[in-house]
Design a protein around this motif. Structure first.
Motif, PDB file in Angstrom:
ATOM      1  N   PHE A 144       0.789  -1.234   0.000  1.00  0.00           N
ATOM      2  CA  PHE A 144       0.000   0.000   0.000  1.00  0.00           C
ATOM      3  C   PHE A 144       0.827   1.293   0.000  1.00  0.00           C
ATOM      4  CE2 PHE A 144      -2.751  -3.146   2.246  1.00  0.00           C
ATOM      5  CZ  PHE A 144      -3.662  -3.317   1.209  1.00  0.00           C
ATOM      6  N   CYS A 145       1.985   1.286   0.644  1.00  0.00           N
ATOM      7  CA  CYS A 145       2.794   2.506   0.675  1.00  0.00           C
ATOM      8  C   CYS A 145       4.228   2.148   1.039  1.00  0.00           C
ATOM      9  CB  CYS A 145       2.221   3.501   1.694  1.00  0.00           C
ATOM     10  SG  CYS A 145       3.070   5.096   1.718  1.00  0.00           S
ATOM     11  N   GLY A 146       5.189   2.899   0.488  1.00  0.00           N
ATOM     12  CA  GLY A 146       6.593   2.615   0.756  1.00  0.00           C
ATOM     13  C   GLY A 146       7.164   3.363   1.935  1.00  0.00           C
ATOM     14  N   SER A 147       6.331   4.108   2.662  1.00  0.00           N
ATOM     15  CA  SER A 147       6.831   4.882   3.787  1.00  0.00           C
ATOM     16  C   SER A 147       7.176   3.989   4.971  1.00  0.00           C
ATOM     17  CB  SER A 147       5.791   5.918   4.215  1.00  0.00           C
ATOM     18  OG  SER A 147       4.612   5.268   4.620  1.00  0.00           O
ATOM     19  N   PHE A 148       8.038   4.488   5.838  1.00  0.00           N
ATOM     20  CA  PHE A 148       8.412   3.768   7.057  1.00  0.00           C
ATOM     21  C   PHE A 148       7.237   3.753   8.040  1.00  0.00           C
ATOM     22  CE2 PHE A 148      10.528   4.031  11.337  1.00  0.00           C
ATOM     23  CZ  PHE A 148      10.934   2.713  11.378  1.00  0.00           C
ATOM     24  N   LYS A 149       6.668   4.936   8.289  1.00  0.00           N
ATOM     25  CA  LYS A 149       5.486   5.073   9.133  1.00  0.00           C
ATOM     26  C   LYS A 149       4.581   6.154   8.562  1.00  0.00           C
ATOM     27  CE  LYS A 149       7.660   3.727  13.533  1.00  0.00           C
ATOM     28  NZ  LYS A 149       7.990   4.167  14.924  1.00  0.00           N
ATOM     29  N   LEU A 150       3.304   6.094   8.944  1.00  0.00           N
ATOM     30  CA  LEU A 150       2.326   7.069   8.483  1.00  0.00           C
ATOM     31  C   LEU A 150       1.557   7.628   9.679  1.00  0.00           C
ATOM     32  CD1 LEU A 150       0.858   5.167   5.404  1.00  0.00           C
ATOM     33  CD2 LEU A 150       2.307   7.207   5.314  1.00  0.00           C
ATOM     34  N   PHE A 151       1.187   8.914   9.564  1.00  0.00           N
ATOM     35  CA  PHE A 151       0.423   9.570  10.619  1.00  0.00           C
ATOM     36  C   PHE A 151      -0.632  10.481   9.997  1.00  0.00           C
ATOM     37  CE2 PHE A 151       4.520   8.546  12.367  1.00  0.00           C
ATOM     38  CZ  PHE A 151       4.248   8.083  13.641  1.00  0.00           C
ATOM     39  N   SER A 152      -1.700  10.699  10.726  1.00  0.00           N
ATOM     40  CA  SER A 152      -2.708  11.660  10.311  1.00  0.00           C
ATOM     41  C   SER A 152      -2.210  13.051  10.693  1.00  0.00           C
ATOM     42  CB  SER A 152      -4.041  11.367  10.988  1.00  0.00           C
ATOM     43  OG  SER A 152      -3.925  11.549  12.388  1.00  0.00           O
ATOM     44  N   PRO A 153      -2.817  14.117  10.171  1.00  0.00           N
ATOM     45  CA  PRO A 153      -2.358  15.476  10.503  1.00  0.00           C
ATOM     46  C   PRO A 153      -2.383  15.779  11.996  1.00  0.00           C
ATOM     47  CG  PRO A 153      -3.761  15.526   8.567  1.00  0.00           C
ATOM     48  CD  PRO A 153      -3.833  14.125   9.105  1.00  0.00           C
ATOM     49  N   ASP A 154      -3.250  15.086  12.764  1.00  0.00           N
ATOM     50  CA  ASP A 154      -3.300  15.336  14.209  1.00  0.00           C
ATOM     51  C   ASP A 154      -2.257  14.534  14.980  1.00  0.00           C
ATOM     52  OD1 ASP A 154      -4.248  12.749  14.308  1.00  0.00           O
ATOM     53  OD2 ASP A 154      -6.265  13.272  14.951  1.00  0.00           O
ATOM     54  N   GLY A 155      -1.431  13.763  14.258  1.00  0.00           N
ATOM     55  CA  GLY A 155      -0.353  13.023  14.896  1.00  0.00           C
ATOM     56  C   GLY A 155      -0.662  11.586  15.256  1.00  0.00           C
ATOM     57  N   SER A 156      -1.900  11.151  15.079  1.00  0.00           N
ATOM     58  CA  SER A 156      -2.236   9.767  15.405  1.00  0.00           C
ATOM     59  C   SER A 156      -1.724   8.837  14.308  1.00  0.00           C
ATOM     60  CB  SER A 156      -3.749   9.606  15.573  1.00  0.00           C
ATOM     61  OG  SER A 156      -4.435  10.025  14.406  1.00  0.00           O
ATOM     62  N   PRO A 157      -1.198   7.661  14.681  1.00  0.00           N
ATOM     63  CA  PRO A 157      -0.612   6.750  13.689  1.00  0.00           C
ATOM     64  C   PRO A 157      -1.669   6.146  12.765  1.00  0.00           C
ATOM     65  CG  PRO A 157      -0.680   5.719  15.852  1.00  0.00           C
ATOM     66  CD  PRO A 157      -1.071   7.146  16.060  1.00  0.00           C
ATOM     67  N   ILE A 158      -1.261   5.857  11.536  1.00  0.00           N
ATOM     68  CA  ILE A 158      -2.130   5.232  10.539  1.00  0.00           C
ATOM     69  C   ILE A 158      -1.468   3.953  10.058  1.00  0.00           C
ATOM     70  CG2 ILE A 158      -3.169   5.460   8.248  1.00  0.00           C
ATOM     71  CD1 ILE A 158      -3.287   8.456   8.662  1.00  0.00           C
ATOM     72  N   ALA A 159      -2.165   2.846  10.145  1.00  0.00           N
ATOM     73  CA  ALA A 159      -1.645   1.587   9.620  1.00  0.00           C
ATOM     74  C   ALA A 159      -1.595   1.664   8.098  1.00  0.00           C
ATOM     75  CB  ALA A 159      -2.534   0.429  10.061  1.00  0.00           C
ATOM     76  N   HIS A 160      -0.631   0.976   7.499  1.00  0.00           N
ATOM     77  CA  HIS A 160      -0.494   1.036   6.046  1.00  0.00           C
ATOM     78  C   HIS A 160      -1.759   0.554   5.331  1.00  0.00           C
ATOM     79  CE1 HIS A 160       3.590   2.121   6.769  1.00  0.00           C
ATOM     80  NE2 HIS A 160       3.971   1.966   5.512  1.00  0.00           N
ATOM     81  N   ASP A 161      -2.457  -0.420   5.927  1.00  0.00           N
ATOM     82  CA  ASP A 161      -3.665  -0.918   5.266  1.00  0.00           C
ATOM     83  C   ASP A 161      -4.871  -0.005   5.471  1.00  0.00           C
ATOM     84  OD1 ASP A 161      -4.251  -1.395   7.923  1.00  0.00           O
ATOM     85  OD2 ASP A 161      -4.500  -3.566   7.707  1.00  0.00           O
ATOM     86  N   GLN A 162      -4.625   1.181   6.081  1.00  0.00           N
ATOM     87  CA  GLN A 162      -5.672   2.190   6.233  1.00  0.00           C
ATOM     88  C   GLN A 162      -5.295   3.503   5.556  1.00  0.00           C
ATOM     89  OE1 GLN A 162      -8.745   1.672   7.632  1.00  0.00           O
ATOM     90  NE2 GLN A 162      -8.072  -0.473   7.719  1.00  0.00           N
ATOM     91  N   CYS A 163      -4.199   3.486   4.788  1.00  0.00           N
ATOM     92  CA  CYS A 163      -3.776   4.713   4.113  1.00  0.00           C
ATOM     93  C   CYS A 163      -4.668   4.970   2.905  1.00  0.00           C
ATOM     94  CB  CYS A 163      -2.307   4.618   3.707  1.00  0.00           C
ATOM     95  SG  CYS A 163      -1.976   3.487   2.341  1.00  0.00           S
ATOM     96  N   TRP A 164      -4.464   6.105   2.242  1.00  0.00           N
ATOM     97  CA  TRP A 164      -5.340   6.494   1.131  1.00  0.00           C
ATOM     98  C   TRP A 164      -5.247   5.530  -0.033  1.00  0.00           C
ATOM     99  CZ3 TRP A 164      -8.786   9.269   3.119  1.00  0.00           C
ATOM    100  CH2 TRP A 164      -8.492  10.242   4.069  1.00  0.00           C
ATOM    101  N   MET A 165      -4.068   4.992  -0.304  1.00  0.00           N
ATOM    102  CA  MET A 165      -3.937   4.001  -1.366  1.00  0.00           C
ATOM    103  C   MET A 165      -4.754   2.755  -1.029  1.00  0.00           C
ATOM    104  SD  MET A 165      -2.801   2.642  -4.165  1.00  0.00           S
ATOM    105  CE  MET A 165      -1.307   3.268  -4.947  1.00  0.00           C
ATOM    106  N   ALA A 166      -4.655   2.272   0.223  1.00  0.00           N
ATOM    107  CA  ALA A 166      -5.407   1.086   0.635  1.00  0.00           C
ATOM    108  C   ALA A 166      -6.906   1.322   0.511  1.00  0.00           C
ATOM    109  CB  ALA A 166      -5.035   0.707   2.071  1.00  0.00           C
ATOM    110  N   LEU A 167      -7.359   2.510   0.902  1.00  0.00           N
ATOM    111  CA  LEU A 167      -8.789   2.821   0.818  1.00  0.00           C
ATOM    112  C   LEU A 167      -9.250   2.918  -0.630  1.00  0.00           C
ATOM    113  CD1 LEU A 167      -9.122   5.477   3.678  1.00  0.00           C
ATOM    114  CD2 LEU A 167      -9.737   3.045   3.728  1.00  0.00           C
ATOM    115  N   ALA A 168      -8.378   3.468  -1.500  1.00  0.00           N
ATOM    116  CA  ALA A 168      -8.732   3.561  -2.918  1.00  0.00           C
ATOM    117  C   ALA A 168      -8.943   2.177  -3.515  1.00  0.00           C
ATOM    118  CB  ALA A 168      -7.643   4.321  -3.680  1.00  0.00           C
TER     119      ALA A 168
END
Length: 282
Positions: A71-95
């Protein structure tokens, strides 16, 4: 053109005709030229392509067609408020999951070195002529500089409003002690720090009284004093007559921190003179 452009078909269909391969080649060539990060995934979320701008944003090159990098090549993902986002919940995964477009969606990418960048994601499904989902493409536009500029403008505007409010209070508040309490509380809240204080230079000029403060142990405000000699931070400021910033009090060479700071394990801080009519107030 990079090796990634030629390496992995988007969906891995060996029976795809030559026209499909030509279209895929042109598509990836276009992504190579984008001034933004871009990558594609197959319907299972395996990364099938990425450009060098994506590598720069992520701070790493993910493994192609590998389930460890989905879903994404990043090391970690976060929402703008700082809460962590699992890779399978990122925008690519949702698309891919919802077969839906997600454009101009803000997301924070953390690199392996810990640096965080803010990007706008544009995740869009890809279909064949029959409408079958082939995968998705995500274009990541780095807006970190723009975000920092915006946050700096907002911070300065907020600070100026606070200064104006304190000025208004100073004109209307007859109780100096109450005004100083409001000031230290406002400073601590605005800067997000644990401790804030107003030190008043005593008449003899050899010490300063902790006149108002936030975060200090109970009973110290109004009682504790610090030396006004060159060996203390407060005394140094009075002599140099300029703001002082301390990055690490433990390594400070210009002066030693008073027991008050060491007892509260204060490491860094900033101090400025409060001016009076004939001499500094503190």
């Amino acid at each position: 053109m990079t090796e990634e452009t030629k390496r992995i078909p988007l969906v891995g269909d060996r029976q795809a005709d030559s026209a499909t391969h030509v279209g895929e080649f042109e598509f990836r060539s276009l992504l190579e030229k984008l001034p933004a990060g871009a990558y594609t995934c197959n319907p299972e979320g395996l990364i099938t392509y990425f450009n060098q701008h994506a590598v720069q944003l992520w701070g790493r090159a993910p493994r192609l067609n590998d389930r460890r990098d989905r879903f994404c090549g990043s090391f970690k993902l976060f929402s703008p408020d700082g809460s962590p986002i699992a890779h399978d919940q990122c925008w690519m995964a949702l698309a891919l999951k919802n077969d839906k477009e997600y454009n101009r969606r803000e997301i924070v990418v953390e690199r392996p070195d810990g640096k965080r960048l803010t990007a706008l994601a544009h995740a869009n499904p890809i279909h064949d002529e029959s409408g079958r989902l082939l995968g998705a493409v995500n274009v990541l536009v780095d807006i970190s500089d723009r975000k920092r500029d915006q946050e700096e403008i907002e911070t300065r505007a907020r600070q100026q409003a606070i200064i104006a409010d304190l000025g208004r209070r100073a004109l209307t508040e007859p109780d100096l002690s109450a005004l100083m309490e409001v000031a230290v509380e406002t400073v601590a809240h605005t800067l997000g720090v644990e401790y804030s204080e107003v030190l008043e230079l005593l008449p003899e000029g050899d010490a300063l009284l902790l006149r108002a403060g936030v975060g200090w142990k109970e009973g110290l405000v109004g009682q504790a004093t610090v030396g006004a000699g060159l060996g203390s931070q407060a005394g140094y400021i009075l002599v140099t007559d300029e703001p002082v910033v301390v990055d690490d009090l433990r390594a400070e060479k210009r002066f030693s921190g008073p027991p008050l700071l060491h007892e509260h394990e204060v490491v860094s801080g900033m101090s400025v003179i409060i001016r009076g009519r004939e001499r500094p107030f503190g």
